[in-house]
Structures are given as structure tokens and as C-alpha cells.
Design an enzyme around this catalytic site. Sequence first.
Site, mmCIF file in Angstrom:
data_model
loop_
_atom_site.group_PDB
_atom_site.id
_atom_site.type_symbol
_atom_site.label_atom_id
_atom_site.label_comp_id
_atom_site.label_asym_id
_atom_site.label_seq_id
_atom_site.Cartn_x
_atom_site.Cartn_y
_atom_site.Cartn_z
ATOM 1 N NE ARG A 117 -3.162 -4.123 4.526
ATOM 2 C CZ ARG A 117 -2.090 -4.804 4.176
ATOM 3 N NH1 ARG A 117 -1.605 -5.749 4.945
ATOM 4 N NH2 ARG A 117 -1.511 -4.574 3.031
ATOM 5 N NE ARG A 162 18.849 14.457 -5.618
ATOM 6 C CZ ARG A 162 17.992 15.469 -5.666
ATOM 7 N NH1 ARG A 162 17.738 16.187 -4.587
ATOM 8 N NH2 ARG A 162 17.394 15.780 -6.796
ATOM 9 C CG ASP A 219 -2.215 0.642 7.577
ATOM 10 O OD1 ASP A 219 -2.960 1.562 7.207
ATOM 11 O OD2 ASP A 219 -2.072 -0.422 6.942
ATOM 12 N N GLY A 275 -12.314 15.011 18.399
ATOM 13 C CA GLY A 275 -13.400 15.061 19.382
ATOM 14 C C GLY A 275 -14.506 14.050 19.138
ATOM 15 N N GLY A 284 0.839 -1.201 0.000
ATOM 16 C CA GLY A 284 0.000 0.000 0.000
ATOM 17 C C GLY A 284 0.869 1.243 0.000
ATOM 18 C CG HIS A 333 -7.960 3.622 -1.780
ATOM 19 N ND1 HIS A 333 -9.085 2.853 -1.622
ATOM 20 C CD2 HIS A 333 -6.913 2.777 -1.854
ATOM 21 C CE1 HIS A 333 -8.737 1.582 -1.613
ATOM 22 N NE2 HIS A 333 -7.424 1.504 -1.747
HETATM 23 P P1 ADP Z 1 2.192 -3.821 2.722
HETATM 24 O O1 ADP Z 1 3.659 -3.859 2.446
HETATM 25 O O2 ADP Z 1 1.631 -2.448 2.597
HETATM 26 O O3 ADP Z 1 1.836 -4.497 4.013
HETATM 27 P P2 ADP Z 1 1.222 -6.165 1.240
HETATM 28 O O4 ADP Z 1 0.816 -6.928 2.446
HETATM 29 O O5 ADP Z 1 0.344 -6.207 0.056
HETATM 30 O O6 ADP Z 1 1.444 -4.614 1.557
HETATM 31 O O7 ADP Z 1 2.674 -6.677 0.820
HETATM 32 C C1 ADP Z 1 3.335 -6.135 -0.276
HETATM 33 C C2 ADP Z 1 4.044 -7.204 -1.042
HETATM 34 O O8 ADP Z 1 5.015 -7.844 -0.188
HETATM 35 C C3 ADP Z 1 3.164 -8.343 -1.502
HETATM 36 O O9 ADP Z 1 2.491 -8.044 -2.669
HETATM 37 C C4 ADP Z 1 4.171 -9.457 -1.702
HETATM 38 O O10 ADP Z 1 4.866 -9.276 -2.915
HETATM 39 C C5 ADP Z 1 5.125 -9.209 -0.539
HETATM 40 N N1 ADP Z 1 4.712 -10.055 0.598
HETATM 41 C C6 ADP Z 1 3.641 -9.889 1.402
HETATM 42 N N2 ADP Z 1 3.507 -10.884 2.289
HETATM 43 C C7 ADP Z 1 4.526 -11.734 2.049
HETATM 44 C C8 ADP Z 1 4.931 -12.962 2.609
HETATM 45 N N3 ADP Z 1 4.246 -13.538 3.597
HETATM 46 N N4 ADP Z 1 6.036 -13.552 2.096
HETATM 47 C C9 ADP Z 1 6.731 -12.975 1.087
HETATM 48 N N5 ADP Z 1 6.370 -11.827 0.497
HETATM 49 C C10 ADP Z 1 5.299 -11.197 0.970
#
Ligand code: ADP
Length: 353
Positions: free
Chosen positions: A175, A29, A131, A189, A15, A254
Site C-alpha cells: 500500500r 487455544r 505491509d 541486491g 487484507g 497477491h
Molecule cells: P486492512 O485491515 O488490511 O487495512 P481495510 O483497510 O480494507 O484492510 O480494512 C478492513 C475493514 O476494516 C474494512 O473493510 C472495514 O470494514 C473496516 N474499516 C476500514 N476503515 C475503516 C474506518 N475508517 N472506519 C471503520 N471501519 C473501517
Amino acid sequence: MSNQIRKIAVLTSGGDAPGMNACARAVARTALARGLEVIGFLGGYSGLLEDKMVKLGHNDVSNIVNRGGTFLYSDRCLDFKTPEGMAKAVACCKKYEIDGIVCIGGDGTLRGATDLSNHGIPTIGLTGSIDNDITASDYTIGFDTAMNTVCEMIDRLRDTCESHARCNVVEVMGRDCGEIALRTGIACGAVAVAIPEVPFDEAAAIAKIKALKAEGKRNFIVTVSEGLGKYGEDLAKKIQAETEVETKFARLAHVVRGGNPTLRDRLTASEMGAKAVELMLEGKTNLVVVERNSELVACDINYSHIVDRMYKGKLKDGDLDPYSAEEIASMKELCAYRKAEIERLYALVDDLA
Ligand code: ADP
């Protein structure tokens, strides 16, 4: 040590969060200032699987420190989680002969970065998420901006609620983490706040609205975390039915992800990005840069992942095996601290409403 590193990569994943640009810029940089080559991968981990590489020079990161979104784009890449996907990602890192990669994102991204580091790619994770749900860190890039956006939206809703004698139940992102709903609830508030971490006393909230209405109060705001699923919509209906205050439901969704980052986010993002490069130059990798007590410190990436699972109740058999009794005690202490902090803030809501 520093002369051993020639080239690093950076990506943003999961996200998006305001401040990711400032962070990627700081990585680029700082690295360029130290004479390193810098590349970016586009679209998070998909960029590694699909070989979407861009070279980053000084001007490629101009004019983005103040902008929301991420110029490196982001993605949720399910293939990355498969052994074949991981093999492709590792091969891509090797193809470009990078000495390390900085992965900016939320808990999923850091989990992915942990996997990459465990497959031999030197990695540094940076916490980019609106988050604020990375247990090892007091702060995640984007949190402040998102909360400020929520505040602005709720202030607007309050104006119209006051004119029309209404209640607005406002659902915000986060989340499974109620931090945005909780902190903005206090700051705006809210008469009540519903989050996953603390049991919600619905009857008390409704009784409070009735009592305040009887005293002449016209506007009511309730914040609800998206982690409670559709609860916010149901609650709005119940409030209206039981208090006879017209009640609207608003899902900010969003809109809260976008917008120019606040000073807090630009600064933290810049410092975290610079710190990631300095750590790599010192030969220190497989770490997450976290904020603890207003200071940026490096935390082992696996440790960060496991303490996150502990806090979120997702520990699996054997997760704690590599850790000493002392380390496990420190993980438990951190989890207890996070929980206590949420409970401390939550306790304010009722008295202030
Ligand atoms: P965020 O990083 O915001 O928590 P996600 O949970 O969608 O978002 O994770 C982003 C990306 O990280 C996923 O699309 C995937 O490529 C990778 N990822 C997420 N969970 C796992 C996991 N359990 N093992 C390996 N890669 C992961």
C-alpha cells in the site's frame, strides 16, 4: 477479574496475511485453556453484520498454525463503516453475549476495532498485515513471510536476468508503505529502490545502471512499491530506452500474500494471540498489542489510531484534543523514529548496489 469473563470472539479482517491462522489459533487455544468459550466470526466485519458465527473448540484450530490465508476468511466490508452497519455489528456482539472481541488485521481493521470499542464492545486489536504499516508497532504479522516470498521471487528473476543481460523492475505490495520494497531491495541486491517515503532519484538510478553495465554487470533488479501507482511500469520503459538494457516489469501482487508463515510470523502471531487473551482476563481492553523493541506491549487503541494518522499525514481537526502535550510529544517522537528508520535503511541502497 478473570472469572468475570466467560466468552470471547475472534475475527480476521482486511487484507489477509500469513500468520493470521496462527494468531486466531493462539487466541482460541489460550482462551480455551483458561476455561473460556470461544467463537469466531467469518469474513471479517461482514461476519458481524451477517451473523456468521462459528463455535471454536480445540480441534477447530488444528492443523492451521503452519498455513497461510485465514480459516476465518476475510473481507472488506464497507457497510461496517456506516452507523447502521455499526449498530448491526454491536447488536451481533450483544446477541452472543461476548465479553470481548479480538480483531486481527491491518490499519483499516484496527480503525474498525477502534470504532467498535468506542461503541462499548471491549476490543483488542492485533496487527495482521504484510505491509508493516502500523505506526504504533515495529512489526505486523505476515511481514516476514511476505518479504521472504519476495526475496525468493527476485532471486529467480535475477537468475534469468543474468543469463539474458536484463533488468527487472519488480513491483511489490505494501500500500502506501515502502517497507517491503525497501527491505527486500536491500536483501536482494537491488540497484535502486523506489518507495513513497523517500524521493526517488530516477536520473541517478539510470546513470548507475549505465555505469555498471559499462563495467560488465549483466543483471539489474529495481524494486518499486505499489504505493507509487503505475510508476514501476513507466520506469521499466525508461530504463530500457535510456540504458539499452532490456527491461522487464513484474508485478508480484497477491502471490506475496499467500504461503506458509515463517517461524517469525508463527511465533509473533502466537505470542500476540496469547497476549490478547491474557489482557482480556486482566480486564484490559480497547488496546492494540504492538511490538516495541522486541517486546509485546499493549497500546491504547485510539492512541494507536491517532499516531497512525499523524505518521500518514491524515490527522483531522480535533484528533489531538484528547491528548496531553506529553502524549503528543511521544507520538511525534514515534513518527520521527519510523521516518528515520526508513531513511537509514534507504541510505544503504546506493552504497550496496
Ligand atoms: P486492512 O485491515 O488490511 O487495512 P481495510 O483497510 O480494507 O484492510 O480494512 C478492513 C475493514 O476494516 C474494512 O473493510 C472495514 O470494514 C473496516 N474499516 C476500514 N476503515 C475503516 C474506518 N475508517 N472506519 C471503520 N471501519 C473501517
